[in-house]
Every structure is written in C-alpha cells, then in structure tokens.
Design an enzyme around this catalytic site. Structure first.
Site, PDB file in Angstrom:
ATOM      1  N   ILE A  17       0.687  -1.279  -0.152  1.00  0.00           N
ATOM      2  CA  ILE A  17       0.107   0.145   0.183  1.00  0.00           C
ATOM      3  C   ILE A  17       0.902   1.127  -0.104  1.00  0.00           C
ATOM      4  O   ILE A  17       0.508   2.029  -0.682  1.00  0.00           O
ATOM      5  CB  ILE A  17      -0.996   0.079   1.110  1.00  0.00           C
ATOM      6  CG1 ILE A  17      -2.004  -1.275   1.228  1.00  0.00           C
ATOM      7  CG2 ILE A  17      -1.573   1.152   1.504  1.00  0.00           C
ATOM      8  CD1 ILE A  17      -2.585  -1.522   2.577  1.00  0.00           C
ATOM      9  N   SER A 141      -6.246  -0.360  10.349  1.00  0.00           N
ATOM     10  CA  SER A 141      -7.137  -1.646   9.815  1.00  0.00           C
ATOM     11  C   SER A 141      -8.585  -1.562  10.485  1.00  0.00           C
ATOM     12  O   SER A 141      -8.773  -1.027  11.553  1.00  0.00           O
ATOM     13  CB  SER A 141      -6.333  -2.803  10.203  1.00  0.00           C
ATOM     14  OG  SER A 141      -7.134  -3.788  10.670  1.00  0.00           O
ATOM     15  N   TYR A 154      -1.933  -7.127  17.778  1.00  0.00           N
ATOM     16  CA  TYR A 154      -2.013  -6.467  16.721  1.00  0.00           C
ATOM     17  C   TYR A 154      -3.343  -5.442  16.691  1.00  0.00           C
ATOM     18  O   TYR A 154      -3.276  -4.238  16.456  1.00  0.00           O
ATOM     19  CB  TYR A 154      -2.402  -7.362  15.303  1.00  0.00           C
ATOM     20  CG  TYR A 154      -2.870  -6.875  14.210  1.00  0.00           C
ATOM     21  CD1 TYR A 154      -2.023  -6.419  13.098  1.00  0.00           C
ATOM     22  CD2 TYR A 154      -4.150  -6.805  13.835  1.00  0.00           C
ATOM     23  CE1 TYR A 154      -2.374  -6.019  11.937  1.00  0.00           C
ATOM     24  CE2 TYR A 154      -4.777  -5.947  12.816  1.00  0.00           C
ATOM     25  CZ  TYR A 154      -4.043  -5.749  11.495  1.00  0.00           C
ATOM     26  OH  TYR A 154      -4.494  -5.204  10.767  1.00  0.00           O
ATOM     27  N   SER A 189      -1.821  -7.224  -0.709  1.00  0.00           N
ATOM     28  CA  SER A 189      -0.244  -7.058  -0.441  1.00  0.00           C
ATOM     29  C   SER A 189       0.259  -8.195   0.123  1.00  0.00           C
ATOM     30  O   SER A 189      -0.071  -9.411   0.053  1.00  0.00           O
ATOM     31  CB  SER A 189      -0.188  -5.769   0.442  1.00  0.00           C
ATOM     32  OG  SER A 189      -0.520  -6.213   1.680  1.00  0.00           O
TER      33      SER A 189
HETATM   34  N1  LIG Z   1      -2.870  -5.760   3.646  1.00  0.00           N
HETATM   35  C1  LIG Z   1      -4.068  -5.587   4.309  1.00  0.00           C
HETATM   36  O1  LIG Z   1      -5.193  -6.322   4.409  1.00  0.00           O
HETATM   37  C2  LIG Z   1      -4.396  -4.332   5.169  1.00  0.00           C
HETATM   38  C3  LIG Z   1      -5.624  -3.937   5.269  1.00  0.00           C
HETATM   39  C4  LIG Z   1      -5.740  -2.746   6.410  1.00  0.00           C
HETATM   40  C5  LIG Z   1      -4.671  -2.062   6.771  1.00  0.00           C
HETATM   41  N2  LIG Z   1      -3.605  -2.608   6.428  1.00  0.00           N
HETATM   42  C6  LIG Z   1      -2.231  -1.722   6.965  1.00  0.00           C
HETATM   43  O2  LIG Z   1      -1.724  -1.001   5.826  1.00  0.00           O
HETATM   44  C7  LIG Z   1      -0.373  -0.888   6.285  1.00  0.00           C
HETATM   45  C8  LIG Z   1       0.436  -1.426   5.130  1.00  0.00           C
HETATM   46  O3  LIG Z   1       0.487  -2.843   4.939  1.00  0.00           O
HETATM   47  P1  LIG Z   1       0.519  -3.451   3.432  1.00  0.00           P
HETATM   48  O4  LIG Z   1      -0.562  -4.449   3.578  1.00  0.00           O
HETATM   49  O5  LIG Z   1       1.092  -2.809   2.371  1.00  0.00           O
HETATM   50  O6  LIG Z   1       1.895  -4.461   4.137  1.00  0.00           O
HETATM   51  P2  LIG Z   1       3.133  -4.692   3.324  1.00  0.00           P
HETATM   52  O7  LIG Z   1       3.205  -5.325   2.159  1.00  0.00           O
HETATM   53  O8  LIG Z   1       3.657  -5.725   4.553  1.00  0.00           O
HETATM   54  O9  LIG Z   1       4.163  -3.667   3.714  1.00  0.00           O
HETATM   55  C9  LIG Z   1       4.505  -2.907   5.033  1.00  0.00           C
HETATM   56  C10 LIG Z   1       5.335  -1.984   4.742  1.00  0.00           C
HETATM   57  O10 LIG Z   1       5.850  -1.680   6.116  1.00  0.00           O
HETATM   58  C11 LIG Z   1       7.310  -1.639   6.303  1.00  0.00           C
HETATM   59  N3  LIG Z   1       7.688  -2.104   7.477  1.00  0.00           N
HETATM   60  C12 LIG Z   1       7.613  -3.143   7.872  1.00  0.00           C
HETATM   61  N4  LIG Z   1       8.250  -3.145   9.147  1.00  0.00           N
HETATM   62  C13 LIG Z   1       9.156  -1.980   9.417  1.00  0.00           C
HETATM   63  C14 LIG Z   1       9.991  -1.462  10.200  1.00  0.00           C
HETATM   64  N5  LIG Z   1      10.425  -1.989  11.343  1.00  0.00           N
HETATM   65  N6  LIG Z   1      10.443   0.074   9.776  1.00  0.00           N
HETATM   66  C15 LIG Z   1      10.074   0.462   8.582  1.00  0.00           C
HETATM   67  N7  LIG Z   1       9.322   0.059   7.717  1.00  0.00           N
HETATM   68  C16 LIG Z   1       8.724  -1.190   8.064  1.00  0.00           C
HETATM   69  C17 LIG Z   1       7.776  -2.633   5.218  1.00  0.00           C
HETATM   70  O11 LIG Z   1       8.989  -2.388   4.632  1.00  0.00           O
HETATM   71  P3  LIG Z   1      10.357  -3.256   5.000  1.00  0.00           P
HETATM   72  O12 LIG Z   1      10.170  -4.445   5.413  1.00  0.00           O
HETATM   73  O13 LIG Z   1      11.292  -2.686   3.810  1.00  0.00           O
HETATM   74  O14 LIG Z   1      10.812  -2.300   6.288  1.00  0.00           O
HETATM   75  C18 LIG Z   1       6.846  -2.430   3.940  1.00  0.00           C
HETATM   76  O15 LIG Z   1       7.109  -1.269   3.167  1.00  0.00           O
HETATM   77  C19 LIG Z   1      -0.172  -1.485   7.565  1.00  0.00           C
HETATM   78  O16 LIG Z   1       0.002  -0.807   8.456  1.00  0.00           O
HETATM   79  C20 LIG Z   1      -1.214  -2.452   7.899  1.00  0.00           C
HETATM   80  O17 LIG Z   1      -1.642  -2.820   8.895  1.00  0.00           O
HETATM   81  C21 LIG Z   1      -3.118  -3.633   5.415  1.00  0.00           C
END
Ligand SMILES: NC(=O)c1ccc[n+]([C@@H]2O[C@H](COP(=O)([O-])OP(=O)(O)OC[C@H]3O[C@@H](n4cnc5c(N)ncnc54)[C@H](OP(=O)(O)O)[C@@H]3O)[C@@H](O)[C@H]2O)c1
Length: 264
Positions: A17, A141, A154, A189
């Site tokens: 995202i 979320s 979480y 994602s």
């Molecule tokens: N996917 C879903 O269904 C969903 C739904 C609602 C909300 N969300 C929220 O949307 C946000 C993004 O999620 P996503 O689905 O895009 O997940 P994702 O593909 O796993 O991406 C997570 C991002 O966070 C970064 N990250 C993780 N740990 C980190 C750290 N310690 N320091 C700096 N960066 C860090 C990762 O980069 P690096 O690993 O390179 O650090 C990556 O860029 C999250 O907050 C998630 O809770 C997701």
C-alpha cells in the site's frame, strides 16, 4: 489538499500500500520521501517514480527503533524540510492470542504502527505548527474498530493508532493541520506473507468485502488527502458496516467476536 508541489513522507513505501501510495502521490506532482527498512526495494520504487518523471528520495530506517526513527526524521528535516503530508503506513504484526505471543514480540507490535507514527509526528509537528499547515494521515485496519479474536497485540496497536489520531485531532484543532485516518479492508499486498499464519484468522465477516489491490487502496488514500477528509473507510461495504457498527455496536461486536479459530 492540493498535492502538486507538496512534500510527502510515506512510511512503509518499499512495497504494498505504501509503495502504491508514493507512486500515485508522485504522479499527482508531490515530491515523495520513501521510508522503510529495505533499501533495495525503496530504490526500486524510487527509480520507477523517477522514470515516470516524478521526484522521489529514499530514507532507509527501522521505524520500530526509536533512535533510527529519530535519525530518519532529522535527515528528512535537514535535507528536504518540513513535510506537507506525512502518511503513517508502515505496519507489521502477526495475529496471535496474548498467551501465544513470544516474550518481546508485544513490543514490536506496539512499535509499528503506533509508536513509529507518534515519533514521526513529534519530530515534524513543530515545523508544521509554525507553518500552520500540513496533514497527518494514518493508514489503519478494521481491527481498530472491532477487534476479532486471535489478533490481540495487532488489534491493540491499531486501537492505539486510532486513539492517537483522535487525540491529535483535538490537539491540532484550529492550527491549520489536518489529521486523517484511512481504514482499509483486506488488501492483496504482501502483508499476510510477511506475517505468517495471520490470514487463517481473518474473521468470516471480512470474506464478504471485496479484496482491494494496493493501487486501489492508494487511490482511496490520495482521495482522502485531496478531499481533506478526517476519516475514510474503504471499500464501500466496509464503510456501510462501520455505519451500522455505530448504530448497533453490541450486535456487531458479537458477530465479529465469533471465531472458529481455537486457542493454542
Ligand atoms: N494488507 C491488508 O489487508 C491491510 C488492510 C488494512 C490495513 N493495512 C495496513 O496497511 C499498512 C501497510 O500494509 P501492507 O498491506 O502494504 O503490508 P506490507 O506489504 O507487508 O508492507 C508493509 C510495509 O511496512 C514496512 N515496514 C515493516 N516493518 C518496518 C519497520 N520496522 N521499519 C520500517 N518499515 C517497516 C515494510 O517495509 P520493510 O520490510 O522494507 O521495512 C513495508 O514497506 C499496515 O499498517 C497494515 O496494517 C493492511
């Protein structure tokens, strides 16, 4: 908010995202600063933006670590100035019951997204306040509205993030700085791959909502920025769900708590 010419910081921009949001903001004319741990992946996203004629910079940082977050914020302020838009999107956290959470993992769960968002806001707010403009947008979320069973740490971290947005909004009333929270449904994602075992615990209700792509999620985030929204919930069915949750919280909590996932 007019996006063209603005400076935007997007955390968690190495994939998913966050990457899609950074790309879309750059397409709309923002200069974007991409923050995450994986430098190679950040470079890949930045190169894609530059090849399309956009402006992107990268800052590699572990946002679960206070010192690393402070250094990242200082580097941004020194090299680029005060951001107009901060998108707190970086998030992680396996879905676990409290009693099965290995000691120490609860710290990681609260560090992201909540503490990282708090620390970056603390660093950027003085500049935003003296300029009397800016927007802080937290990506959250549905667990921040109704927690489901088997994802205790979480959900608690997402409630902390939502409480933070509400408290900030009260603090910043009348200052010219907007606080926005975007709540997204399941998105295709890498989240569930990065947090193994979590997908099995998705509540049954969530399976009725259409799956978003990261690009669709980014479109909603950018729409919320452009419209200066204080909250935005997507997809539409989740927004409808949220509306009825407000009317009948007891019923909705009972439905959501109902889980087939057993305690270990
Ligand atoms: N996917 C879903 O269904 C969903 C739904 C609602 C909300 N969300 C929220 O949307 C946000 C993004 O999620 P996503 O689905 O895009 O997940 P994702 O593909 O796993 O991406 C997570 C991002 O966070 C970064 N990250 C993780 N740990 C980190 C750290 N310690 N320091 C700096 N960066 C860090 C990762 O980069 P690096 O690993 O390179 O650090 C990556 O860029 C999250 O907050 C998630 O809770 C997701």
């Amino acid at each position: 908010m007019k996006i063209n010419g603005k400076l935007a910081v997007v955390t968690g921009a190495s994939r998913g995202i966050g990457a899609a949001t950074a790309i879309l903001l750059a397409e709309k004319g923002a200069q974007v600063i991409l923050v995450a741990r994986s430098e190679g992946d950040l470079l890949h996203v930045a190169t894609r933006i530059r090849q399309a004629g956009g402006i992107a910079y990268i800052v590699a940082s572990d946002l679960a670590d206070a010192a690393s977050t402070r250094s990242a914020a200082q580097a941004i302020l020194q090299n680029h100035g005060v951001p107009d838009l901060l998108v707190n999107n970086a998030g992680a956290g396996r879905w676990l019951f409290a009693e099965e959470t290995p000691e120490g993992e609860e710290d990681v769960m609260i560090a992201l997204p909540y503490l990282a968002a708090f620390r970056l806001c603390r660093a950027f707010l003085p500049g935003m306040l003296s300029r009397r403009s800016g927007m802080i947008l937290n990506v959250n979320s549905p667990a921040s509205l109704i927690p489901w069973s088997g994802a205790t740490g979480y959900a608690a971290s997402r409630w902390a993030l939502r409480g933070f947005a509400e408290a900030l909004r009260a603090d910043l009333h009348g200052t010219g700085i907007r606080v926005c929270e975007v709540i997204l449904g399941e998105t295709s994602s890498n989240y569930f791959k990065a947090n193994p075992g979590s997908y099995l615990r998705l509540p049954k209700l969530a399976k009725f909502f259409p799956l978003l792509t990261p690009e669709e999620a980014a479109w909603y985030i950018v729409k919320a920025v452009r419209q200066n929204r204080s909250t935005y919930t997507a997809p539409f069915l989740l927004a409808v769900n949220r509306f009825f949750l407000g009317l009948m919280p007891g019923l909705f909590k009972t439905i959501s708590w109902k889980s087939d996932f057993p305690h270990p």
